[in-house]
Design an enzyme around this catalytic site. Structure first.
Site, PDB file in Angstrom:
ATOM      1  N   TYR A  59     -12.248  -2.868  -3.488  1.00  0.00           N
ATOM      2  CA  TYR A  59     -12.768  -2.817  -2.122  1.00  0.00           C
ATOM      3  C   TYR A  59     -14.292  -2.815  -2.109  1.00  0.00           C
ATOM      4  O   TYR A  59     -14.902  -2.173  -1.249  1.00  0.00           O
ATOM      5  CB  TYR A  59     -12.200  -1.595  -1.395  1.00  0.00           C
ATOM      6  CG  TYR A  59     -10.779  -1.782  -0.890  1.00  0.00           C
ATOM      7  CD1 TYR A  59     -10.374  -2.972  -0.277  1.00  0.00           C
ATOM      8  CD2 TYR A  59      -9.845  -0.755  -0.987  1.00  0.00           C
ATOM      9  CE1 TYR A  59      -9.079  -3.138   0.195  1.00  0.00           C
ATOM     10  CE2 TYR A  59      -8.539  -0.920  -0.523  1.00  0.00           C
ATOM     11  CZ  TYR A  59      -8.174  -2.115   0.072  1.00  0.00           C
ATOM     12  OH  TYR A  59      -6.891  -2.276   0.553  1.00  0.00           O
ATOM     13  N   ASN A 117      -1.875  -0.150   6.700  1.00  0.00           N
ATOM     14  CA  ASN A 117      -1.353  -1.417   7.233  1.00  0.00           C
ATOM     15  C   ASN A 117      -0.430  -2.151   6.243  1.00  0.00           C
ATOM     16  O   ASN A 117      -0.368  -3.371   6.210  1.00  0.00           O
ATOM     17  CB  ASN A 117      -2.496  -2.308   7.740  1.00  0.00           C
ATOM     18  CG  ASN A 117      -3.606  -2.461   6.712  1.00  0.00           C
ATOM     19  OD1 ASN A 117      -3.411  -2.132   5.543  1.00  0.00           O
ATOM     20  ND2 ASN A 117      -4.741  -2.974   7.131  1.00  0.00           N
ATOM     21  N   LYS A 130       0.838  -1.192   0.000  1.00  0.00           N
ATOM     22  CA  LYS A 130       0.000   0.000   0.000  1.00  0.00           C
ATOM     23  C   LYS A 130       0.880   1.252   0.000  1.00  0.00           C
ATOM     24  O   LYS A 130       2.103   1.160   0.191  1.00  0.00           O
ATOM     25  CB  LYS A 130      -0.911  -0.044   1.228  1.00  0.00           C
ATOM     26  CG  LYS A 130      -1.900  -1.216   1.198  1.00  0.00           C
ATOM     27  CD  LYS A 130      -2.866  -1.137   2.357  1.00  0.00           C
ATOM     28  CE  LYS A 130      -3.875  -2.272   2.294  1.00  0.00           C
ATOM     29  NZ  LYS A 130      -4.898  -2.162   3.343  1.00  0.00           N
ATOM     30  N   GLU A 183      -8.125 -10.620  -8.523  1.00  0.00           N
ATOM     31  CA  GLU A 183      -7.199  -9.504  -8.292  1.00  0.00           C
ATOM     32  C   GLU A 183      -6.025  -9.549  -9.268  1.00  0.00           C
ATOM     33  O   GLU A 183      -5.569  -8.509  -9.746  1.00  0.00           O
ATOM     34  CB  GLU A 183      -6.741  -9.515  -6.825  1.00  0.00           C
ATOM     35  CG  GLU A 183      -7.920  -9.199  -5.912  1.00  0.00           C
ATOM     36  CD  GLU A 183      -7.593  -9.174  -4.428  1.00  0.00           C
ATOM     37  OE1 GLU A 183      -6.515  -9.659  -4.021  1.00  0.00           O
ATOM     38  OE2 GLU A 183      -8.430  -8.654  -3.662  1.00  0.00           O
ATOM     39  N   HIS A 237      -1.760  -5.329   1.195  1.00  0.00           N
ATOM     40  CA  HIS A 237      -3.025  -6.009   0.919  1.00  0.00           C
ATOM     41  C   HIS A 237      -2.656  -7.450   0.593  1.00  0.00           C
ATOM     42  O   HIS A 237      -1.638  -7.689  -0.056  1.00  0.00           O
ATOM     43  CB  HIS A 237      -3.739  -5.371  -0.272  1.00  0.00           C
ATOM     44  CG  HIS A 237      -4.857  -6.229  -0.786  1.00  0.00           C
ATOM     45  ND1 HIS A 237      -6.078  -6.283  -0.161  1.00  0.00           N
ATOM     46  CD2 HIS A 237      -4.914  -7.110  -1.819  1.00  0.00           C
ATOM     47  CE1 HIS A 237      -6.837  -7.162  -0.801  1.00  0.00           C
ATOM     48  NE2 HIS A 237      -6.164  -7.680  -1.812  1.00  0.00           N
TER      49      HIS A 237
HETATM   50  P1  ADP Z   1      -7.674  -6.902   5.111  1.00  0.00           P
HETATM   51  O1  ADP Z   1      -6.874  -5.882   4.329  1.00  0.00           O
HETATM   52  O2  ADP Z   1      -6.971  -7.300   6.374  1.00  0.00           O
HETATM   53  O3  ADP Z   1      -8.126  -8.078   4.278  1.00  0.00           O
HETATM   54  P2  ADP Z   1     -10.442  -5.839   5.016  1.00  0.00           P
HETATM   55  O4  ADP Z   1     -10.647  -6.539   3.718  1.00  0.00           O
HETATM   56  O5  ADP Z   1     -11.438  -6.030   6.107  1.00  0.00           O
HETATM   57  O6  ADP Z   1      -8.998  -6.144   5.635  1.00  0.00           O
HETATM   58  O7  ADP Z   1     -10.390  -4.239   4.746  1.00  0.00           O
HETATM   59  C1  ADP Z   1      -9.729  -3.730   3.633  1.00  0.00           C
HETATM   60  C2  ADP Z   1      -8.943  -2.514   4.045  1.00  0.00           C
HETATM   61  O8  ADP Z   1      -9.815  -1.477   4.449  1.00  0.00           O
HETATM   62  C3  ADP Z   1      -7.997  -2.713   5.236  1.00  0.00           C
HETATM   63  O9  ADP Z   1      -6.768  -3.324   4.900  1.00  0.00           O
HETATM   64  C4  ADP Z   1      -7.803  -1.293   5.692  1.00  0.00           C
HETATM   65  O10 ADP Z   1      -6.862  -0.602   4.868  1.00  0.00           O
HETATM   66  C5  ADP Z   1      -9.197  -0.707   5.482  1.00  0.00           C
HETATM   67  N1  ADP Z   1      -9.999  -0.801   6.716  1.00  0.00           N
HETATM   68  C6  ADP Z   1     -10.583  -1.915   7.217  1.00  0.00           C
HETATM   69  N2  ADP Z   1     -11.231  -1.638   8.368  1.00  0.00           N
HETATM   70  C7  ADP Z   1     -11.055  -0.318   8.580  1.00  0.00           C
HETATM   71  C8  ADP Z   1     -11.479   0.604   9.606  1.00  0.00           C
HETATM   72  N3  ADP Z   1     -12.235   0.199  10.638  1.00  0.00           N
HETATM   73  N4  ADP Z   1     -11.092   1.893   9.514  1.00  0.00           N
HETATM   74  C9  ADP Z   1     -10.334   2.315   8.466  1.00  0.00           C
HETATM   75  N5  ADP Z   1      -9.911   1.521   7.466  1.00  0.00           N
HETATM   76  C10 ADP Z   1     -10.259   0.220   7.529  1.00  0.00           C
END
Ligand code: ADP
Length: 147
Positions: free
Chosen positions: A42, A105, A2, A119, A108
């Protein structure tokens, strides 16, 4: 990777972890993501209140997209990545070691083989995926795991 991973100079660190695990890199490039791609990518969080912030963050810098192969690779990379909320992620994982945020974080990672296929098609042309032998495989897997 990211935007935070690119901006914080963590591309090499993350690639290093995946390579050292024994995974095989089959495609990689930098790109910018636009709103339309992010809405598709997303779609499962598109109706969440935090989506606009995530979309803005994901466009704040180029990202590095990559494809990795390996036995049960989706599960392996999810484990190495750690849970979404980085400050609570397991020590030793990418997010656990390298980040604090639930949004910024670092990485992805596809959450299933089906999602991975979608993807890969979203970000790569078929000819950008390279087939080659990885010599070290005889030291990464035993013979029956390679069948
Ligand atoms: P992951 O990336 O761990 O698979 P998700 O698919 O649930 O997680 O969410 C996609 C992305 O959306 C996350 O990696 C993060 O960047 C963002 N995200 C998820 N939950 C939150 C939140 N509560 N607040 C802000 N951003 C979030």
């Amino acid at each position: 990777m990211k935007p935070d991973g690119v901006q914080r100079g963590l591309v090499g660190e993350v690639f290093n972890r995946l390579e050292k695990k024994g995974l095989k890199l089959v495609a990689a490039k930098m790109m910018r993501l636009d709103e339309a791609v992010l809405r598709e990518h997303y779609s499962h969080i598109a109706d969440k209140p935090f989506f606009p912030g995530v979309a803005q963050f994901m466009q704040s810098s180029p990202v590095v997209v990559s494809v990795w192969e390996g036995l049960e690779v989706v599960q392996a990379v999810r484990l190495i990545s750690g849970i979404t909320k980085a400050r609570a992620a397991e020590a030793g994982s990418i997010r656990g070691d390298l980040a604090m945020s639930v949004a910024c974080n670092v990485v992805h990672a596809s959450d299933s083989v089906e999602t991975a296929a979608k993807e890969i098609a979203r970000f790569f042309k078929p000819e950008e995926l390279l087939e080659y032998d990885k010599g070290e495989y005889i030291h990464v897997y035993v013979a029956e795991e390679l069948e």
